[in-house]
Enzyme design. Structure first.
Site, mmCIF file in Angstrom:
data_model
loop_
_atom_site.group_PDB
_atom_site.id
_atom_site.type_symbol
_atom_site.label_atom_id
_atom_site.label_comp_id
_atom_site.label_asym_id
_atom_site.label_seq_id
_atom_site.Cartn_x
_atom_site.Cartn_y
_atom_site.Cartn_z
ATOM 1 N N ASP A 52 0.812 -1.205 0.000
ATOM 2 C CA ASP A 52 0.000 0.000 0.000
ATOM 3 C C ASP A 52 0.853 1.266 0.000
ATOM 4 O OD1 ASP A 52 -2.355 -1.360 -0.106
ATOM 5 O OD2 ASP A 52 -2.769 -1.260 2.039
ATOM 6 N N LYS A 168 -7.096 3.971 11.980
ATOM 7 C CA LYS A 168 -7.541 2.764 12.696
ATOM 8 C C LYS A 168 -6.672 2.492 13.918
ATOM 9 C CE LYS A 168 -8.707 -2.126 12.002
ATOM 10 N NZ LYS A 168 -7.890 -2.641 13.118
ATOM 11 N N SER A 169 -5.389 2.838 13.833
ATOM 12 C CA SER A 169 -4.493 2.598 14.958
ATOM 13 C C SER A 169 -4.832 3.484 16.159
ATOM 14 C CB SER A 169 -3.037 2.834 14.541
ATOM 15 O OG SER A 169 -2.774 4.209 14.341
#
Length: 267
Positions: A52, A168-169
């Site tokens: 990514d 998200k982390s």
């Protein structure tokens, strides 16, 4: 695959191992009447090879082009939420392209303007963090509403596809990319009797305008992250963020939805 999309450009950090692995891929593409080009501006399909991170670099380094497709190929154990294909199964990839098993997915971008001067696009997120060993104060404005004064390590503004990354982390929500929106998440906010923030991430629709005002208390040189690059901009006062009218068009397998990839990556 349309006859109008036959010029391929491969983007990846140059190394002999990847060069060798790509030789049969390029040969197979040529045999099936695709053309390999050396200049990204001549391509109508830009292929990133890696994970990514490489995909984000491919999009940024080629100028977030609106007139071509981006396609991601995983290499080894690289993460691949943007990458539907595997370098070791290149024959399958070409077969899918020839048999029209690929569809175009449009991913939203955010547009970030610093001090009403410099404007940038982001596919994943824009983050604003303190460059000092102290908290950063940011006035958060939504449209004309003075929403809150944030104090902490920083803020992240993410796209739906970027919601699975840095966002998200920090316990932010994973957002469906079919929802044109942006999410704002906190980095270690300071909440007590004197300072108060919402304390959770929140999502804004495409019609909203977000302004982040960096208070000049020594942190006028914050670290601004645009996807996976850091920008050094002095005397940052205002950062305006909106959902862009531009999108990134990606080629993906019809049978491999965004939620298939989320499931494969995290569950």
């Amino acid at each position: 695959m349309s006859d109008q999309r036959r010029n391929l450009y491969f983007y990846y950090p140059p190394n002999e191992e990847t060069d060798k692995k790509l030789e049969p891929v390029k040969q197979l593409a040529i045999e099936n009447k695709f053309t390999i080009v050396e200049d990204a501006q001549e391509a109508n399909i830009i292929i990133s090879v890696g994970g990514d991170g490489t995909f984000l670099q491919a999009v940024r380094k080629t100028g977030f082009r609106q007139d071509c497709l981006y396609l991601g190929i995983r290499e080894g154990d690289e993460a691949g939420l943007y990458c539907d294909f595997d370098l070791d199964n290149h024959e399958e990839m070409v077969t899918h392209m020839l048999n029209d098993d690929i569809e175009v997915r449009r991913f939203p971008l955010i547009e970030v303007t610093v001090n009403n001067e410099s404007t940038f696009l982001c596919l994943n997120e824009c983050s604003v963090r303190s460059s000092l060993i102290k908290t950063i104060d940011i006035d958060v404005q939504i449209d004309d509403l003075e929403f809150e004064r944030f104090r902490g390590d920083g803020l992240i503004v993410s796209t739906p596809t970027g919601s699975t990354g840095y966002n998200k982390s920090t316990k932010g929500a994973v957002v469906d990319p079919l929802l044109p929106s942006m999410q704002i998440s906190e980095l270690a906010s300071l909440n007590n009797n004197r300072y108060r923030t919402l304390g959770s991430s929140f999502i804004l629709s495409k019609e909203r305008k977000l302004r982040l005002g960096v208070r000049q208390d020594g942190n006028d040189f914050p670290i601004i992250g645009m996807d996976n690059e850091a920008y050094s901009i002095r005397n940052v006062k205002d950062i305006d963020v909106v959902l862009s009218d531009k999108v990134i068009k990606t080629a993906r397998l019809k049978s491999n939805s965004y939620w298939h990839r989320v499931q494969r990556t995290f569950l």
